[in-house]
Design an enzyme around this catalytic site. Structure first.
Site, PDB file in Angstrom:
ATOM      1  N   ARG A   1     -18.324  10.651  13.023  1.00  0.00           N
ATOM      2  CA  ARG A   1     -18.424  11.341  11.757  1.00  0.00           C
ATOM      3  C   ARG A   1     -17.039  11.805  11.328  1.00  0.00           C
ATOM      4  O   ARG A   1     -16.195  12.115  12.162  1.00  0.00           O
ATOM      5  CB  ARG A   1     -19.355  12.551  11.879  1.00  0.00           C
TER       6      ARG A   1
ATOM      7  N   TYR B   1     -20.435   3.641  10.322  1.00  0.00           N
ATOM      8  CA  TYR B   1     -20.802   4.356  11.543  1.00  0.00           C
ATOM      9  C   TYR B   1     -22.030   5.242  11.290  1.00  0.00           C
ATOM     10  O   TYR B   1     -22.094   5.965  10.282  1.00  0.00           O
ATOM     11  CB  TYR B   1     -19.632   5.228  12.056  1.00  0.00           C
ATOM     12  N   GLY B   2     -22.946   5.247  12.231  1.00  0.00           N
ATOM     13  CA  GLY B   2     -24.239   5.932  12.120  1.00  0.00           C
ATOM     14  C   GLY B   2     -24.239   7.275  11.417  1.00  0.00           C
ATOM     15  O   GLY B   2     -24.896   7.457  10.389  1.00  0.00           O
ATOM     16  N   GLY B   3     -23.522   8.231  11.978  1.00  0.00           N
ATOM     17  CA  GLY B   3     -23.564   9.591  11.448  1.00  0.00           C
ATOM     18  C   GLY B   3     -23.145   9.690   9.987  1.00  0.00           C
ATOM     19  O   GLY B   3     -23.520  10.620   9.281  1.00  0.00           O
TER      20      GLY B   3
ATOM     21  N   LYS C   1     -27.901  13.479   9.439  1.00  0.00           N
ATOM     22  CA  LYS C   1     -27.121  14.688   9.165  1.00  0.00           C
ATOM     23  C   LYS C   1     -27.095  14.997   7.666  1.00  0.00           C
ATOM     24  O   LYS C   1     -27.151  16.158   7.271  1.00  0.00           O
ATOM     25  CB  LYS C   1     -25.697  14.518   9.686  1.00  0.00           C
TER      26      LYS C   1
ATOM     27  N   HIS D   1     -30.006  22.386  13.395  1.00  0.00           N
ATOM     28  CA  HIS D   1     -29.450  21.390  14.325  1.00  0.00           C
ATOM     29  C   HIS D   1     -29.958  21.728  15.728  1.00  0.00           C
ATOM     30  O   HIS D   1     -29.209  22.209  16.571  1.00  0.00           O
ATOM     31  CB  HIS D   1     -27.924  21.476  14.239  1.00  0.00           C
TER      32      HIS D   1
ATOM     33  N   SER E   1     -22.420  19.432  18.870  1.00  0.00           N
ATOM     34  CA  SER E   1     -22.542  18.019  19.218  1.00  0.00           C
ATOM     35  C   SER E   1     -22.064  17.749  20.641  1.00  0.00           C
ATOM     36  O   SER E   1     -21.056  18.299  21.075  1.00  0.00           O
ATOM     37  CB  SER E   1     -21.709  17.175  18.260  1.00  0.00           C
TER      38      SER E   1
ATOM     39  N   CYS F   1     -23.157  18.529  23.640  1.00  0.00           N
ATOM     40  CA  CYS F   1     -23.225  19.577  24.676  1.00  0.00           C
ATOM     41  C   CYS F   1     -24.460  19.370  25.538  1.00  0.00           C
ATOM     42  O   CYS F   1     -24.915  20.306  26.200  1.00  0.00           O
ATOM     43  CB  CYS F   1     -23.294  20.953  24.057  1.00  0.00           C
TER      44      CYS F   1
ATOM     45  N   ASN G   1     -30.035  15.675  26.779  1.00  0.00           N
ATOM     46  CA  ASN G   1     -30.403  15.882  28.184  1.00  0.00           C
ATOM     47  C   ASN G   1     -31.386  17.038  28.343  1.00  0.00           C
ATOM     48  O   ASN G   1     -32.365  16.939  29.078  1.00  0.00           O
ATOM     49  CB  ASN G   1     -29.161  16.188  29.036  1.00  0.00           C
TER      50      ASN G   1
ATOM     51  N   ASP H   1     -32.479  16.595  18.242  1.00  0.00           N
ATOM     52  CA  ASP H   1     -31.313  16.876  17.401  1.00  0.00           C
ATOM     53  C   ASP H   1     -31.600  17.789  16.214  1.00  0.00           C
ATOM     54  O   ASP H   1     -30.758  18.602  15.872  1.00  0.00           O
ATOM     55  CB  ASP H   1     -30.717  15.555  16.894  1.00  0.00           C
TER      56      ASP H   1
ATOM     57  N   ARG I   1     -23.153   4.835  21.023  1.00  0.00           N
ATOM     58  CA  ARG I   1     -24.499   5.385  20.819  1.00  0.00           C
ATOM     59  C   ARG I   1     -25.606   4.401  21.137  1.00  0.00           C
ATOM     60  O   ARG I   1     -25.401   3.185  21.119  1.00  0.00           O
ATOM     61  CB  ARG I   1     -24.647   5.769  19.341  1.00  0.00           C
TER      62      ARG I   1
ATOM     63  N   ARG J   1     -20.251  25.416  24.902  1.00  0.00           N
ATOM     64  CA  ARG J   1     -19.499  25.009  26.077  1.00  0.00           C
ATOM     65  C   ARG J   1     -18.381  26.026  26.252  1.00  0.00           C
ATOM     66  O   ARG J   1     -17.387  25.989  25.524  1.00  0.00           O
ATOM     67  CB  ARG J   1     -18.937  23.628  25.751  1.00  0.00           C
TER      68      ARG J   1
ATOM     69  N   ASP K   1     -32.050  21.582  36.578  1.00  0.00           N
ATOM     70  CA  ASP K   1     -32.088  22.973  37.034  1.00  0.00           C
ATOM     71  C   ASP K   1     -32.027  23.974  35.878  1.00  0.00           C
ATOM     72  O   ASP K   1     -32.299  25.162  36.072  1.00  0.00           O
ATOM     73  CB  ASP K   1     -30.968  23.221  38.044  1.00  0.00           C
TER      74      ASP K   1
HETATM   75  C1  OXD Z   1     -23.939  14.980  16.326  1.00  0.00           C
HETATM   76  C2  OXD Z   1     -24.942  13.942  16.493  1.00  0.00           C
HETATM   77  O1  OXD Z   1     -22.746  14.661  16.191  1.00  0.00           O
HETATM   78  O2  OXD Z   1     -26.099  14.298  16.741  1.00  0.00           O
HETATM   79  O3  OXD Z   1     -24.309  16.163  16.323  1.00  0.00           O
HETATM   80  O4  OXD Z   1     -24.622  12.766  16.344  1.00  0.00           O
HETATM   81 MN    MN Z   2     -26.408  16.393  16.431  1.00  0.00          MN
END
Ligand code: OXD
Ligand code: MN
Length: 587
Positions: free
Chosen positions: A69, A197-199, A206, A226, A248, A250, A254, A277, A371, A402, A498
């Site tokens: 992005r 590009y995707g974003g 987004k 978000h 983004s 972080c 997961n 997301d 991605r 983070r 965990d």
């Molecule tokens: C971001 C995404 O950058 O989800 O937040 O692609």
């Molecule tokens: Mn995102």
């Protein structure tokens, strides 16, 4: 496909502008999508991967100058600059339209205009919103068909309504100097030029589901955030839902697909993914906050995704997936990325399209922001509620970032407004998801800095107002930090599965079944209340260390926040009061 006059007129105008050779409506049928896949493979736009190992999967490489992005070239074009606010680039809408139309004019010559009717959210759900994206890229069509619900059913649901978001995407020459991602919130319009590009080009994500939708949400009394959404099922079979905002890359995907630690699994705990997301949240008839995931797929970061970090995400990518900018293993026609396994292919092509030997090369095979675009229904832990359109009730909202120091593993805000303050002061070390320096601390309130489609001060005020409406039915607000480092720079908390240990404490706080210790910043767990059973190499002393709130560090943080808050022109008084109250608690 439709008689909707607002749709037909707009498409006619755009057609006159970009001058395509032909127009193709995307009806959502498998036959049409398959024909487009074949066409994209015949031109080299996509590569079909090993049908046995990765059925229905494809590889695409973007231009090397077009891999993330571009926040510096993303604009909110509200009539008044102050309405875009201090966190957005602003351009006068008249000037922006003229500039964009000049760039777009004639750019579809020799190309097809694909018309993609899409729904964000299950078609027909009261949460859902409709958009139409025009694009000259098959890659965009095929990604949108994974990430959103596309086709005839959407057009039918729209009927003759004028309530839909216009989106024009033009690849043009993928010229960085002329790349613009522009949003016109007052016109429900998005225009994206010179990117593939995707974003930047999957306009449902987004651009619509966050930037335009956040503005709609403010005006209509709901929230576009978000945030991931997950459900934690306890051994009694009750499921409680949590939404969580992280900047983004972080580890949102997961966390959304977390695998419980063995001990928890044995007891019967399960985690269900609703979204990874974006969350759209409304107050339900019962007065609680309900959320849907408006997307239909995952656009996840590939590097680092592996059988240990996120087996569910990896499983999700095993069919019907489009990979972008990963390495291509020529031996078996599959894909590879850094962190997938310890066995990089020797006979491969890197993300730039150059021959690549993963054993000897010192350049990366996959771009750090490469991605996968994978259907949500592939996910082994997808929630039963995902596709229902009724949403899930949110018990807890979690913010996170983070932070190597200062911020404890978890704390609970004192109340809703204090929680809004906690979200507003979120800060994180930057990653590769956006262009720019990596590893620099930047403020990212509610993880919405790049995605809020209007003045961030007004956005905070909207949060405060939502809290007033929710009253005692409001979700509790927490902050987590999985990323505290020791003196040698190692992560202290084991993270991944965990993290459920922390979510368990959060849900107990929501139920009022566990105590906590009051600190200047909020409530932190008593170390004994976080279950450490089955954890190796991690002691209660380690836990105490990362739960500690040091007033001297937070005094510095408060000074820094004071400076940060000065950057807002419309900061609500409630947040100024929160900062003063924090300072006095720290004394
Ligand atoms: C971001 C995404 O950058 O989800 O937040 O692609
Ligand atoms: Mn995102």
């Amino acid at each position: 496909m439709t008689k909707n006059q607002s749709v037909l007129t707009w498409i006619e105008n755009m057609k006159d502008l970009v001058n395509p050779d032909q127009v193709l409506w995307i009806d959502g049928s498998e036959e049409q999508l398959e024909a487009l896949r074949k066409e994209a493979c015949s031109t080299g736009e996509m590569i079909k991967l090993n049908e046995e190992k990765l059925p229905g999967c494809y590889l695409h490489r973007t231009a090397v100058n077009d891999v993330a992005r571009v926040e510096g070239r993303t604009y909110i074009c509200s009539k008044k600059e102050v309405d875009a606010g201090p966190t957005n680039n602003w351009m006068d809408p008249e000037k922006a339209y003229k500039m964009l139309y000049d760039i777009a004019r004639g750019s579809y010559k020799g190309r097809t205009m694909y018309v993609i009717p899409y729904s964000m959210g299950p078609v027909g759900s009261p949460f859902s919103k409709i958009g139409i994206e025009l694009t000259d890229s098959i890659y965009v069509v095929l990604n949108m068909a994974i990430m959103t619900r596309v086709g005839k059913a959407v057009v039918e649901a729209l009927g003759d309504s004028n309530d839909w978001v216009r989106g024009l995407h033009c690849k043009c020459e993928i010229n960085e100097e002329k790349r613009y991602i522009c949003h016109f919130p007052e016109d429900n319009t998005i225009i994206s030029v010179n990117s593939g590009y995707g974003g930047n080009v999957l306009l449902g994500k987004k651009c619509f589901a966050l930037r335009i939708a956040s503005f709609l949400g403010k005006n209509e009394g709901w929230m576009a955030e978000h945030m991931l959404i997950l459900g934690v099922e306890n051994p009694q079979g009750e499921i409680k839902y949590i939404s969580a905002a992280f900047p983004s890359a972080c580890g949102k995907t997961n966390l959304a697909m977390l695998i419980p630690p063995e001990g928890y699994k044995a007891k019967g705990y399960k985690v269900w993914t609703v979204g990874d997301d974006i969350a759209w949240m409304r107050i339900g008839p019962d007065g609680r906050l309900w959320a849907i995931n408006p997307e239909n797929g995952f656009f996840g970061v590939a590097p680092g995704t592996n059988n240990k970090s996120n087996p569910n995400a990896l499983a999700t990518t095993k069919s019907g997936t489009i990979f972008t900018n990963v390495a291509h293993n020529l031996d078996d026609n599959t894909v590879w990325w850094e962190g997938l396994d310890k066995n990089p292919p020797e006979n491969a092509v890197d993300w730039k399209g150059n021959p690549w030997n993963g054993k000897t090369s010192d350049v990366k095979g996959a771009h750090p922001n490469s991605r996968f675009t994978a259907p949500a229904k592939n996910c082994p832990c997808i929630s039963d509620e995902f596709d229902k359109g009724t949403g899930v009730p949110i018990s807890a909202i979690v913010f996170g970032g983070r932070r190597a120091q200062t911020t404890p593993l978890v704390y609970q805000s004192r109340d809703w407004n204090n929680g809004v303050f906690v979200g507003s002061i979120m800060a994180s070390e930057t990653t590769a998801a956006a262009t720019g320096a990596v590893g620099v601390l930047r403020h990212d309130p509610m993880a919405m800095k790049p995605f809020c489609g209007y003045n961030m001060g007004d956005y905070f005020a909207h949060w405060i107002e939502m809290g007033q409406k929710l009253g005692d039915k409001a979700p509790k607000i927490f902050n987590v930090n999985w990323f505290r480092l020791d003196d040698e720079g190692h992560f202290i908390w084991p993270g991944f599965g965990d993290n459920l240990r922390v979510l368990e404490w959060i849900l107990k706080r929501c139920e009022g079944t566990v105590d906590a210790k009051e600190t200047a910043i909020g409530y932190v767990p008593n170390a004994e209340d976080i279950n450490l059973e089955g954890l190796e190499d991690f002691t209660i002393e380690d836990l105490k260390g990362i739960l500690e709130v040091k007033n001297d560090e937070w005094t510095k943080e408060a000074d820094e926040i004071t400076e940060y808050f000065k950057t807002f022109d419309r900061l609500p008084q409630e947040l100024k009061d929160q900062l003063e109250a924090l300072k006095s608690r720290l004394q």
